[in-house]
Design an enzyme around this catalytic site. Structure first.
Site, PDB file in Angstrom:
ATOM      1  N   ALA A  85       0.836  -1.197   0.000  1.00  0.00           N
ATOM      2  CA  ALA A  85       0.000   0.000   0.000  1.00  0.00           C
ATOM      3  C   ALA A  85       0.873   1.250   0.000  1.00  0.00           C
ATOM      4  O   ALA A  85       1.992   1.259   0.520  1.00  0.00           O
ATOM      5  CB  ALA A  85      -0.922  -0.010   1.213  1.00  0.00           C
ATOM      6  N   ARG A 105       0.869   3.815   1.634  1.00  0.00           N
ATOM      7  CA  ARG A 105       1.270   4.377   2.930  1.00  0.00           C
ATOM      8  C   ARG A 105       2.547   3.731   3.457  1.00  0.00           C
ATOM      9  O   ARG A 105       3.155   4.233   4.398  1.00  0.00           O
ATOM     10  CB  ARG A 105       0.136   4.210   3.940  1.00  0.00           C
ATOM     11  CG  ARG A 105      -0.247   2.778   4.244  1.00  0.00           C
ATOM     12  CD  ARG A 105      -1.428   2.725   5.213  1.00  0.00           C
ATOM     13  NE  ARG A 105      -1.854   1.355   5.482  1.00  0.00           N
ATOM     14  CZ  ARG A 105      -2.741   0.692   4.750  1.00  0.00           C
ATOM     15  NH1 ARG A 105      -3.283   1.288   3.677  1.00  0.00           N
ATOM     16  NH2 ARG A 105      -3.091  -0.543   5.050  1.00  0.00           N
ATOM     17  N   TYR A 106       2.946   2.594   2.868  1.00  0.00           N
ATOM     18  CA  TYR A 106       4.144   1.895   3.333  1.00  0.00           C
ATOM     19  C   TYR A 106       5.373   2.176   2.471  1.00  0.00           C
ATOM     20  O   TYR A 106       6.498   2.041   2.944  1.00  0.00           O
ATOM     21  CB  TYR A 106       3.899   0.390   3.358  1.00  0.00           C
ATOM     22  CG  TYR A 106       2.796  -0.034   4.290  1.00  0.00           C
ATOM     23  CD1 TYR A 106       2.871   0.225   5.655  1.00  0.00           C
ATOM     24  CD2 TYR A 106       1.678  -0.698   3.804  1.00  0.00           C
ATOM     25  CE1 TYR A 106       1.854  -0.167   6.510  1.00  0.00           C
ATOM     26  CE2 TYR A 106       0.657  -1.095   4.649  1.00  0.00           C
ATOM     27  CZ  TYR A 106       0.741  -0.823   6.002  1.00  0.00           C
ATOM     28  OH  TYR A 106      -0.259  -1.205   6.847  1.00  0.00           O
ATOM     29  N   THR A 107       5.171   2.498   1.212  1.00  0.00           N
ATOM     30  CA  THR A 107       6.308   2.655   0.298  1.00  0.00           C
ATOM     31  C   THR A 107       6.731   4.113   0.191  1.00  0.00           C
ATOM     32  O   THR A 107       5.976   5.033   0.504  1.00  0.00           O
ATOM     33  CB  THR A 107       5.957   2.123  -1.105  1.00  0.00           C
ATOM     34  OG1 THR A 107       4.843   2.863  -1.620  1.00  0.00           O
ATOM     35  CG2 THR A 107       5.598   0.650  -1.041  1.00  0.00           C
TER      36      THR A 107
END
Length: 889
Positions: free
Chosen positions: A120, A122-124
């Site tokens: 997602a 928001r993580y990368t």
């Protein structure tokens, strides 16, 4: 319901409205979503992402920023669509297996070649790569046009400067309305070399461009087969390029092999490719694979290992994998891009021409921008020089002025200065009044004059501008260029068949009574003199023995006719090659036989499409049929019906004919009938046939063969107790089909019933196979010629409970003659009599010893040699029996 005011109602024909609305939608998709611009190779979403990264200052020397932040900024300012579409586009630009030169430097999980999705947003995290800066370089120097964003509150670029040919370097794919584009990636070094060649020779041909640009260069490497598809795509804008995985065959010990795949075709999902291979193995569409595993890692890169069964041919399996799996696939080139805002199919040269024109425009506009800035600066410096020359008066004028505006107006009027020059003088600090600062201003002014002169030269001379473009492209090539990854292999790969990978050689295919099949080189069997003990041709199981044998080439077809009247087909090389002592593999592993179905005849055929050949069938009940060979050219793996007959009948034999033969049918009670083949009307593949011979009680058909009219051939008869003879074919008169036939041998308890009736020329070798698995190969010319009623002479001495199971003819060859010379030699004795020396060998099999003995006899004393040989055979059997007893103990 309240009626709408009349002024808000606009009546339109629905057909016109649908047509115009759909065209508007189609053009919106084509221009603003699906197709790349020919100049920078980017779709709007990609262009907006890169511009957003640039505006946020996410350069390679800065830290990574959250992908969600990037996506949100792009969506809010430039791309008012779903955040997922923006993120997916950014993810793809970060994948080194999707882009030849990635434009986004991603940190985190950005997907894999197995089709795994990225984490997602928001993580990368992400930022620009170094080469991306070249797409954006000089964007703030009026090199391209800016347009309003979707709400008019922001400005966005209509195209990027693109200092390298990104359209071809990274390729593009997209589906619009009524059209689609699919452009392969290329090597940057080759592309820039091509642009440089084009800039020097505008009339260059595509063939000449291909000297610089060999072909697509995929990020996953792999192979491209041939240049014909590349050339067609480069010339027309459309074409198909064959891509193939890079695979090697490795030895893994014990005579086993493995196929290792280290590179796969572009855009192939590795996990699905492996699943497809496993599915084909599970469905038995590809045979010979014992294990399949994915050993891919960051350290080794792509590595898919396919273990091959010991008796399988790894080259053939790999070729079948190329045909039936994504290990080999094609890339459909469709080079459609936006040219001046309109979709157009372009070829290689047109793509490079448009890019070169774009670069000339970018450099020209940048030069014009720099010239304006240089002239503006020179104008300011000229004012400062005037102020320094009249510094006292300047100071006095400023001191006498009440306000800034008055001072500016006074300076303009007194010293003939412009408003900008006057403002610069007012803004000048006192420290610039020093002599050192004056020197600096003079030096800067002189440099600016030279710079302005250079810029004006560039704008005035097209060749100078073009050389500047070349120099900048060369610099980018030297910084970012690399070796090509994809290898282009030349040759006729498109028509590659299995036999192209198999050396053509003569082979022997044997089939045992218990339906075990294998192939061996024909040279395995040595030629021996009549009466020899023979060579162990296979290590048979208990109560199993070789029942059939054919000789052919590895590239020939083998037709298998069963007792149930069905036919199956294999290539010679498809039968596993095993050792001489091996029992073979179950025939059901090679052919999908039905229950209670056994092979009655194997026939080797070189050309199944021949219209000049026929197949003649004979059943146990004396029924015969003739059918064109071409009826059997398309036999699938499940087989087809070859002949229909009654339930109490079965197929005995099938022979290949020319259509002008005489048919010979022999029975176990030594009756033989001869009739012209022309009396048999050709029937369809599934037809029943007609009566060929009338059988007496207890008799049945055991042999079928053919002979030419006025033939000098002979009829060879072999009985179950190992006796045989040759009789001229012409001793058998022609008769009508359906008769009882005439006598061909005298049947006694000594020689037994007939097991083989066939025709020979005397130039063949004969292979006689016993139920014990012993094979003897002898020269047909050594067999005595007798009349029709004779019993024959002994061909092979049999042990207890042994009998002849089958007989096959093989052609003599040079290797056989060499082997025969090694086995039989002549010497002269002390009394001058020529002696025959023959080595009789019982070859090595598991559990058996090798028995050899040299037999000396006079040249014409054949009976003496047979007597000595038989004595040797008796002693060999005693040794074998003793060895067997010891094993049981």
């Amino acid at each position: 319901m309240a009626e709408l005011p009349q002024s808000r109602i606009n009546e339109r024909n629905i057909t016109s409205e649908m047509r115009e609305s759909f065209l508007d939608y189609a053009m919106s998709v084509i221009v603003a979503r699906a197709l790349p611009d020919v100049r920078d190779g980017l779709k709007p979403v990609h262009r907006r992402i890169l511009y957003g990264l640039n505006e946020q200052g996410m350069t390679p020397d800065k830290s990574y920023k959250k992908s969600a932040r990037i996506v949100g900024d792009v969506m809010g300012k430039y791309h008012p669509h779903g955040d997922l579409s923006i993120y997916e586009a950014m993810v793809r630009m970060a994948q080194d297996f999707s882009y030849r030169y990635p434009l986004v430097d991603g940190q985190g999980n950005f997907g894999s070649m197995d089709g795994d999705g990225a984490a997602a947003m928001r993580y990368t995290e992400a930022r620009m790569t170094k080469i991306t800066l070249e797409l954006l370089r000089d964007i703030n120097k009026d090199t391209i046009d800016f347009i309003d964003n979707y709400d008019g509150n922001e400005r966005e670029p209509s195209v990027l400067p693109a200092r390298f040919p990104n359209l071809l370097a990274n390729g593009a794919s997209g589906i619009a309305v009524g059209m689609a584009t699919n452009i392969p990636p290329h090597n940057l070094t080759e592309l820039i070399n091509g642009v440089l060649s084009l800039s020097k020779n505008p009339d260059i041909s595509i063939a000449e461009l291909m000297e610089d640009i060999e072909g697509p260069d995929f990020p996953t490497a792999g192979l491209i087969l041939g240049k014909s598809g590349i050339r067609r795509a480069y010339e027309t804008g459309r074409g198909s390029i064959q891509m193939r995985s890079r695979a090697v065959i490795e030895e893994r010990g014990g005579g086993r092999q493995r196929i290792v795949v280290t590179e796969i075709p572009f855009q192939v999902n590795k996990a699905r490719m492996i699943e497809k291979i496993a599915e084909l193995v599970r469905d038995k569409k590809i045979d010979g694979i014992t294990d399949l595993r994915d050993e891919t890692s960051l350290r080794t890169g792509v590595r898919v290992v396919i273990d091959v069964r010991k008796d399988a041919n790894a080259s053939v399996i790999l070729n079948n994998l190329y045909k039936q799996t994504p290990l080999q696939t094609s890339f459909g080139v469709n080079m459609i891009a936006l040219v001046n805002g309109r979709p157009k199919l372009i070829n290689l040269k047109e793509a490079l021409v448009h890019y070169l024109e774009h670069q000339k425009t970018v450099v020209r506009r940048r030069t014009q921008y720099n010239l304006r800035k240089a002239k503006d600066r020179a104008h300011i410096l000229e004012g400062l020089r005037i102020a320094l020359d009249h510094i006292d008066e300047i100071i006095s004028t400023i001191r006498e002025s009440d306000t800034d505006k008055v001072a500016m107006k006074s300076l303009q009027q007194r010293f003939k200065l412009s408003e900008k020059q006057a403002q610069a003088i007012l803004d000048m600090r006192l420290r610039r009044l020093t002599g050192l600062e004056r020197d600096k201003i003079e030096a800067e002014y002189n440099e600016l004059l030279n710079y302005i002169s250079e810029l004006e030269t560039i704008l005035a001379d097209e060749e100078v501008l073009l050389q500047l473009v070349r120099d900048e492209l060369t610099e980018i090539r030297d910084r970012f260029g690399d070796d090509r990854r994809t290898e282009i292999q030349l040759g006729g790969f498109e028509d590659l068949e299995d036999e192209d990978l198999i050396p053509e050689e003569q082979i022997v295919i044997t089939l045992s009574h218990n339906n075990y099949i294998k192939r061996l080189p024909v040279s395995t069997y040595r030629a021996q003199n009549r009466g020899g003990r023979g060579v162990q041709g296979m290590n048979t199981l208990e109560e199993d023995f070789v029942s059939q044998l054919v000789t052919l080439s590895t590239h020939d077809h083998v037709l298998f006719f069963t007792n149930k009247g069905r036919v199956y087909k294999l290539k010679g090389y498809e039968v596993p090659e095993l050792s001489r002592q091996s029992k073979g593999i179950p025939v059901v592993n090679a052919i999908e036989l039905e229950n209670d179905e056994v092979i009655s005849t194997m026939i080797a055929v070189k050309d199944l499409e021949s219209e000049d050949n026929f197949l003649v069938f004979a059943t146990k009940r004396g029924v015969v049929k003739r059918s064109a060979l071409s009826n059997f050219s398309r036999i699938n793996r499940n087989g087809k019906i070859a002949i229909s007959f009654r339930e109490d009948d079965e197929l005995i034999a099938v022979r290949l004919t020319s259509g002008q033969e005489d048919i010979l049918i022999g029975t176990s009670h030594a009756s033989l009938i001869r009739f012209p083949e022309s009396t048999l009307r050709p029937l369809g593949r599934t037809a029943t046939g007609v009566k060929g011979i009338t059988l007496r009680e207890g008799d049945e058909v055991v042999g079928l063969d053919v002979a030419h009219a006025n033939s000098v051939d002979e009829v060879l008869v072999v009985t179950e107790n190992g006796y045989g003879k040759r009789t001229p074919v012409n001793d058998y008169r022609l008769s009508n089909r359906g008769g009882k036939g005439i006598k061909t041998a005298t049947i006694t308890e000594r020689n037994g019933n007939v097991v083989c009736i066939t025709t020979v020329t005397g130039e063949e070798d004969l292979m006689i196979v016993t139920n014990a698995g012993v094979i003897i190969r002898l020269d047909v010319a050594d067999i005595s010629q007798n009349g029709r009623a004779a019993q024959g002479v002994r061909l092979i001495r049999l042990g207890d409970d042994q009998f002849v199971s089958t007989v096959a003819k093989v052609k003599e060859d040079a290797e056989d003659e060499t082997n025969e010379d090694e086995q039989s030699t002549s010497t002269v004795s002390e009394d001058g009599t020529e002696q025959q020396r023959e080595a009789v060998v019982n070859d090595e099999t598991p559990g058996n010893a090798i028995h050899t003995e040299v037999i000396d006899s006079e040249e014409n004393d054949e009976d003496g040699r047979i007597e000595v040989r038989q004595d040797f055979m008796d002693r060999v059997e005693e040794d074998i029996q003793q060895s067997s007893d010891e094993d049981e103990e």
